[in-house]
Design a protein around this motif. Structure first.
Motif, PDB file in Angstrom:
ATOM      1  N   ILE A   1       0.867  -1.163  -0.047  1.00 57.87           N
ATOM      2  CA  ILE A   1       0.150   0.050  -0.046  1.00 57.87           C
ATOM      3  C   ILE A   1       0.917   1.173  -0.021  1.00 57.87           C
ATOM      4  CG2 ILE A   1      -1.659   1.273   1.263  1.00 57.87           C
ATOM      5  CD1 ILE A   1      -2.472  -1.419   2.496  1.00 57.87           C
ATOM      6  N   ALA A   2       0.726   2.028  -0.879  1.00 57.23           N
ATOM      7  CA  ALA A   2       1.641   3.270  -1.086  1.00 57.23           C
ATOM      8  C   ALA A   2       0.843   4.720  -1.313  1.00 57.23           C
ATOM      9  CB  ALA A   2       2.570   3.228  -2.286  1.00 57.23           C
ATOM     10  N   ASP A   3       1.362   5.557  -0.695  1.00 57.50           N
ATOM     11  CA  ASP A   3       0.881   7.044  -0.861  1.00 57.50           C
ATOM     12  C   ASP A   3       1.200   7.398  -2.205  1.00 57.50           C
ATOM     13  OD1 ASP A   3       0.579   9.698  -0.803  1.00 57.50           O
ATOM     14  OD2 ASP A   3       0.298   9.692   1.184  1.00 57.50           O
ATOM     15  N   GLY A   4       0.577   7.442  -3.379  1.00 55.45           N
ATOM     16  CA  GLY A   4       0.893   7.713  -4.629  1.00 55.45           C
ATOM     17  C   GLY A   4       1.478   9.129  -4.605  1.00 55.45           C
ATOM     18  N   ASP A   5       0.880  10.178  -4.120  1.00 54.22           N
ATOM     19  CA  ASP A   5       1.299  11.612  -4.200  1.00 54.22           C
ATOM     20  C   ASP A   5       2.674  11.807  -3.344  1.00 54.22           C
ATOM     21  OD1 ASP A   5      -1.143  12.046  -5.150  1.00 54.22           O
ATOM     22  OD2 ASP A   5      -2.017  12.826  -3.433  1.00 54.22           O
ATOM     23  N   TYR A   6       2.845  10.973  -2.234  1.00 51.81           N
ATOM     24  CA  TYR A   6       4.065  11.094  -1.432  1.00 51.81           C
ATOM     25  C   TYR A   6       5.236  10.586  -2.303  1.00 51.81           C
ATOM     26  CZ  TYR A   6       7.934  10.276   2.111  1.00 51.81           C
ATOM     27  OH  TYR A   6       8.636  10.259   2.774  1.00 51.81           O
ATOM     28  N   ILE A   7       5.105   9.315  -2.789  1.00 53.35           N
ATOM     29  CA  ILE A   7       6.300   8.665  -3.679  1.00 53.35           C
ATOM     30  C   ILE A   7       6.287   9.507  -4.999  1.00 53.35           C
ATOM     31  CG2 ILE A   7       5.550   6.288  -2.762  1.00 53.35           C
ATOM     32  CD1 ILE A   7       4.601   5.629  -5.496  1.00 53.35           C
ATOM     33  N   ASP A   8       5.526   9.893  -5.376  1.00 55.41           N
ATOM     34  CA  ASP A   8       6.005  10.984  -6.666  1.00 55.41           C
ATOM     35  C   ASP A   8       6.668  12.126  -6.210  1.00 55.41           C
ATOM     36  OD1 ASP A   8       5.490  11.171  -9.412  1.00 55.41           O
ATOM     37  OD2 ASP A   8       3.832  12.774  -9.170  1.00 55.41           O
TER      38      ASP A   8
ATOM     39  N   VAL B   1      -1.730  -1.399  -3.963  1.00 61.64           N
ATOM     40  CA  VAL B   1      -2.767  -0.469  -3.836  1.00 61.64           C
ATOM     41  C   VAL B   1      -2.024   1.089  -3.631  1.00 61.64           C
ATOM     42  CG1 VAL B   1      -4.728   0.599  -2.525  1.00 61.64           C
ATOM     43  CG2 VAL B   1      -4.225  -1.878  -2.620  1.00 61.64           C
ATOM     44  N   LEU B   2      -2.349   1.670  -4.790  1.00 65.78           N
ATOM     45  CA  LEU B   2      -1.911   3.195  -5.008  1.00 65.78           C
ATOM     46  C   LEU B   2      -2.982   4.039  -4.322  1.00 65.78           C
ATOM     47  CD1 LEU B   2      -0.080   2.955  -8.339  1.00 65.78           C
ATOM     48  CD2 LEU B   2       0.822   2.722  -6.083  1.00 65.78           C
ATOM     49  N   LEU B   3      -2.669   4.833  -3.402  1.00 62.70           N
ATOM     50  CA  LEU B   3      -3.907   5.776  -2.772  1.00 62.70           C
ATOM     51  C   LEU B   3      -3.306   7.188  -3.251  1.00 62.70           C
ATOM     52  CD1 LEU B   3      -4.345   4.439   0.843  1.00 62.70           C
ATOM     53  CD2 LEU B   3      -5.832   4.120  -0.996  1.00 62.70           C
ATOM     54  N   HIS B   4      -4.275   8.072  -3.672  1.00 61.95           N
ATOM     55  CA  HIS B   4      -3.983   9.149  -4.184  1.00 61.95           C
ATOM     56  C   HIS B   4      -5.082  10.266  -4.011  1.00 61.95           C
ATOM     57  CE1 HIS B   4      -6.661   8.821  -7.875  1.00 61.95           C
ATOM     58  NE2 HIS B   4      -6.239   7.598  -7.729  1.00 61.95           N
ATOM     59  N   GLY B   5      -4.396  11.734  -3.982  1.00 61.19           N
ATOM     60  CA  GLY B   5      -5.296  12.774  -3.645  1.00 61.19           C
ATOM     61  C   GLY B   5      -6.554  12.760  -4.816  1.00 61.19           C
ATOM     62  N   GLU B   6      -7.784  13.223  -4.590  1.00 64.37           N
ATOM     63  CA  GLU B   6      -8.830  13.240  -5.252  1.00 64.37           C
ATOM     64  C   GLU B   6      -8.783  13.652  -6.723  1.00 64.37           C
ATOM     65  OE1 GLU B   6     -13.478  13.533  -4.907  1.00 64.37           O
ATOM     66  OE2 GLU B   6     -12.509  14.349  -3.539  1.00 64.37           O
TER      67      GLU B   6
ATOM     68  N   LEU C   1      -6.705   4.210  -5.961  1.00 72.60           N
ATOM     69  CA  LEU C   1      -7.943   4.991  -5.392  1.00 72.60           C
ATOM     70  C   LEU C   1      -7.900   5.935  -4.957  1.00 72.60           C
ATOM     71  CD1 LEU C   1      -8.557   1.746  -2.870  1.00 72.60           C
ATOM     72  CD2 LEU C   1      -9.854   2.389  -4.965  1.00 72.60           C
ATOM     73  N   PRO C   2      -8.606   7.002  -5.062  1.00 76.78           N
ATOM     74  CA  PRO C   2      -8.527   8.308  -4.757  1.00 76.78           C
ATOM     75  C   PRO C   2      -8.934   8.438  -3.115  1.00 76.78           C
ATOM     76  CG  PRO C   2     -10.632   8.150  -6.188  1.00 76.78           C
ATOM     77  CD  PRO C   2      -9.930   6.753  -6.211  1.00 76.78           C
ATOM     78  N   ALA C   3      -8.029   9.173  -2.294  1.00 73.39           N
ATOM     79  CA  ALA C   3      -8.459   9.162  -1.039  1.00 73.39           C
ATOM     80  C   ALA C   3      -9.564  10.558  -1.080  1.00 73.39           C
ATOM     81  CB  ALA C   3      -7.100   9.666  -0.359  1.00 73.39           C
ATOM     82  N   VAL C   4     -10.848  10.120  -0.829  1.00 75.42           N
ATOM     83  CA  VAL C   4     -11.806  11.225  -1.084  1.00 75.42           C
ATOM     84  C   VAL C   4     -12.219  11.825   0.336  1.00 75.42           C
ATOM     85  CG1 VAL C   4     -12.594  10.213  -3.045  1.00 75.42           C
ATOM     86  CG2 VAL C   4     -13.577   9.353  -1.199  1.00 75.42           C
ATOM     87  N   LYS C   5     -11.583  11.275   1.560  1.00 80.72           N
ATOM     88  CA  LYS C   5     -11.942  11.684   2.816  1.00 80.72           C
ATOM     89  C   LYS C   5     -11.460  13.325   2.928  1.00 80.72           C
ATOM     90  CE  LYS C   5     -12.178   7.672   5.790  1.00 80.72           C
ATOM     91  NZ  LYS C   5     -11.974   7.113   7.029  1.00 80.72           N
ATOM     92  N   PRO C   6     -12.248  14.170   3.570  1.00 79.00           N
ATOM     93  CA  PRO C   6     -11.950  15.368   3.554  1.00 79.00           C
ATOM     94  C   PRO C   6     -10.512  15.597   4.036  1.00 79.00           C
ATOM     95  CG  PRO C   6     -14.116  14.988   4.860  1.00 79.00           C
ATOM     96  CD  PRO C   6     -13.519  13.700   4.458  1.00 79.00           C
TER      97      PRO C   6
ATOM     98  N   GLY D   1      -7.879  14.096   3.300  1.00 76.73           N
ATOM     99  CA  GLY D   1      -7.142  13.626   2.289  1.00 76.73           C
ATOM    100  C   GLY D   1      -6.587  12.226   2.656  1.00 76.73           C
ATOM    101  N   GLY D   2      -5.454  11.719   2.189  1.00 78.45           N
ATOM    102  CA  GLY D   2      -4.924  10.504   1.994  1.00 78.45           C
ATOM    103  C   GLY D   2      -4.696   9.766   3.503  1.00 78.45           C
ATOM    104  N   GLY D   3      -4.218  10.643   4.359  1.00 80.29           N
ATOM    105  CA  GLY D   3      -3.620  10.048   5.866  1.00 80.29           C
ATOM    106  C   GLY D   3      -4.629   9.006   6.480  1.00 80.29           C
ATOM    107  N   ASP D   4      -6.010   9.313   6.752  1.00 82.85           N
ATOM    108  CA  ASP D   4      -6.860   8.605   7.306  1.00 82.85           C
ATOM    109  C   ASP D   4      -7.153   7.360   6.482  1.00 82.85           C
ATOM    110  OD1 ASP D   4      -9.086  11.103   8.722  1.00 82.85           O
ATOM    111  OD2 ASP D   4      -7.206  10.180   9.230  1.00 82.85           O
ATOM    112  N   LEU D   5      -7.259   7.492   5.090  1.00 83.13           N
ATOM    113  CA  LEU D   5      -7.596   6.422   4.248  1.00 83.13           C
ATOM    114  C   LEU D   5      -6.503   5.229   4.287  1.00 83.13           C
ATOM    115  CD1 LEU D   5      -9.634   4.808   2.440  1.00 83.13           C
ATOM    116  CD2 LEU D   5      -8.801   6.081   0.452  1.00 83.13           C
TER     117      LEU D   5
END
Length: 199
Positions: A16-23, A69-74, A108-113, A115-119
């Motif tokens: 599971i990776a935070d896509g915005d962060y690795i970018d 799983v790549l999580l990213h900003g909406e 998957l977009p992290a659509v929580k208000p 951002g990606g941390g919680d998801l």
């Protein structure tokens, strides 16, 4: 929230990776190393990076199946510093196989208000408590989400699972292994060790 992740059967191995962060980290490494070694650095090879993460997380050659799983900003549609990098068109629902087995990629977009941390923490907790999962490799935005993730992982049974958290520097505590993220990204960017050795 995209519920696909939470209603699925996990693979035995999960990345599971935070896509915005690795970018962002890949961009910073590119800028710094282009200056240092005096040549243009191509975009990071996504498959090579995933292989390096899997190896650092303890996976070895064999007929394994690994969920990525790549999580990213909406609002983010692509990784600017990886190839392939388009979340929907080139990565989501795709797979590749090599000597480490098959890698199944979803984004998957992290659509929580917030951002990606919680998801990210939720997804990590689910993977680490799912009985079918044996190995979990996590690449969070460690500067922002590490403490929350460490608290969440304290409930994971580290006797039954191999959990590895990747960050750019060693982080305090935690009942999990740690690896330095920069090594896998440097390999994926094609930066060779001999290029950065100093006399």
């Amino acid at each position: 929230m995209n519920t696909n992740l939470f209603n699925t059967r996990w693979c035995e191995n999960v990345i599971i990776a935070d896509g915005d962060y690795i970018d962002a980290v890949a961009f910073n490494l590119t800028v710094n190393f282009e200056r240092m070694i005096g040549r243009r650095i191509p975009k990071a090879d996504m498959a090579r990076w995933i292989d390096c993460i899997a190896l650092d997380g303890g996976l070895r050659e064999g007929n394994h199946q690994t969920q990525v799983v790549l999580l990213h900003g909406e609002g983010r549609s692509r990784l600017e510093n990886f190839a392939p990098g388009d979340y929907l068109g080139e990565l989501d629902g795709k797979a590749f196989s090599d000597n480490l087995g098959e890698f199944l990629i979803s984004s998957l977009p992290a659509v929580k208000p917030t951002g990606g941390g919680d998801l990210f923490t939720e997804a990590a907790s689910l993977a680490c408590t799912a009985p079918e999962v044996k190995r979990v490799m996590l690449i969070p935005n460690a500067e922002q989400a590490y403490d929350e993730l460490r608290r969440a992982l304290s409930r994971a049974d580290d006797e039954q699972k191999r959990i590895t958290v990747f960050a750019m520097q060693p982080m305090p505590g935690g009942n999990f292994r740690q690896e330095i993220l920069g090594y896998s990204l440097m390999s994926a960017l094609g930066i060779r060790a001999e290029e950065i050795k100093h006399d």
